[in-house]
Design a protein around this motif. Sequence first.
Motif, PDB file in Angstrom:
ATOM      1  N   GLY A  84       0.825  -1.200   0.000  1.00 45.22           N
ATOM      2  CA  GLY A  84       0.000   0.000   0.000  1.00 45.22           C
ATOM      3  C   GLY A  84       0.859   1.249   0.000  1.00 45.22           C
ATOM      4  O   GLY A  84       1.748   1.400  -0.836  1.00 45.22           O
ATOM      5  N   HIS A 116      -4.886   3.920   5.975  1.00 41.58           N
ATOM      6  CA  HIS A 116      -5.393   3.318   4.740  1.00 41.58           C
ATOM      7  C   HIS A 116      -6.909   3.441   4.597  1.00 41.58           C
ATOM      8  O   HIS A 116      -7.417   3.697   3.501  1.00 41.58           O
ATOM      9  CB  HIS A 116      -4.981   1.850   4.667  1.00 41.58           C
ATOM     10  CG  HIS A 116      -3.620   1.653   4.086  1.00 41.58           C
ATOM     11  ND1 HIS A 116      -3.006   0.418   4.003  1.00 41.58           N
ATOM     12  CD2 HIS A 116      -2.736   2.537   3.548  1.00 41.58           C
ATOM     13  CE1 HIS A 116      -1.824   0.552   3.443  1.00 41.58           C
ATOM     14  NE2 HIS A 116      -1.632   1.828   3.167  1.00 41.58           N
ATOM     15  N   ALA A 128      -6.619  -2.346  -5.062  1.00 41.08           N
ATOM     16  CA  ALA A 128      -6.099  -1.435  -4.037  1.00 41.08           C
ATOM     17  C   ALA A 128      -7.089  -1.266  -2.892  1.00 41.08           C
ATOM     18  O   ALA A 128      -6.694  -1.201  -1.721  1.00 41.08           O
ATOM     19  CB  ALA A 128      -5.782  -0.076  -4.672  1.00 41.08           C
ATOM     20  N   THR A 163       0.701   0.268  -4.178  1.00 43.77           N
ATOM     21  CA  THR A 163      -0.676  -0.240  -4.135  1.00 43.77           C
ATOM     22  C   THR A 163      -0.999  -1.138  -5.318  1.00 43.77           C
ATOM     23  O   THR A 163      -2.045  -1.781  -5.333  1.00 43.77           O
ATOM     24  CB  THR A 163      -1.684   0.927  -4.130  1.00 43.77           C
ATOM     25  OG1 THR A 163      -1.433   1.762  -5.269  1.00 43.77           O
ATOM     26  CG2 THR A 163      -1.551   1.754  -2.864  1.00 43.77           C
TER      27      THR A 163
END
Length: 323
Positions: free
Chosen positions: A18, A26, A83, A179
């Motif tokens: 990520g 996140h 993602a 990602t």
Amino acid sequence: MADFNRTPAGTSTFILMGIPGLEAAHIWISIPFSLCYVIGFLGNLTVVFVVGKEQALHKPMYLLLCMLALTDIGMSTSVMPRALCLFWFNVKGVTVEGCLTQTFFIHTLAVMQSAVLVTMAFDRYVAICNPLRYTTILSNARVATLGLVGLIRAILFILPMPLLLSRLPFCASHVIPHTYCEHMAVVKLSCGDTTVNRMYGLVIAFVVTGLDMTLILLSYAVIFRAVLRTSSKKGHHRALSTCTAHLCVMLMFYTPSLFSYLTHRFGQGIPPHVHIFSANLYLLVPPMLNPIIYGVKTKELRDKVGKYTCRVCSCGATGIKHV
């Protein structure tokens, strides 16, 4: 939200991290990302639907808008669902085959979009500099042929990338600080000789991006020269108005893509999260804004979209009334 860590281990798996340093955020980062994706997806789908349904819009310019919308949908969809799974559910593992497939689609669609932008610049050049010959130079069939040529070019240029990646040894870390499976991010994981991969990436950047940008700049240089020679102020305004949307779209596509490319190779001092944010925005913001820009600047398309919107609203109001 519960942390479902489904990351498998093994030599046949890469781990997507990520945005390094911002793992705790996140969930919050996923909110604007998902909004951009949904708005872009629905906006581009609307363009494709309206142009497909309206016979009056079956013209070269609108066919090119459809091609642009389809590449936008493809680019954002090749990245964002995966993602968002990472952001929401901490699903980090991706097979080598899945990673190489994602790399192929992302870069193929980017090269395809660049070809569409070149064709759009050529379309504006013909419309402004040779208006009397427009219908003979750019027919619907010729635009479709140019689109097919652009797709074949993209596939032929990008296909060696995953093939070259598949031959590299990955004997150390399999963690990708990104990602999605971006080409250079995967190359940097290899413990083998990556000279060919890096050189091929440079060739693609200079041959495709460099050549396409040069053709676009030449087209608009000739267009502006022709516009300045026109004595009519109304003609100036109309010609420049038709080009504004195209120039905005081109700047939104090439500027972040070049920034992302250059920071990957020469931006050692730039924090990783800055680079990864720019790499994601490059795949999210243009697809979101392109249909808005063309909806605002293109009256015929705006009117047709408005017609369908009013029809949907009236149907919804009728349904509520009956209930």
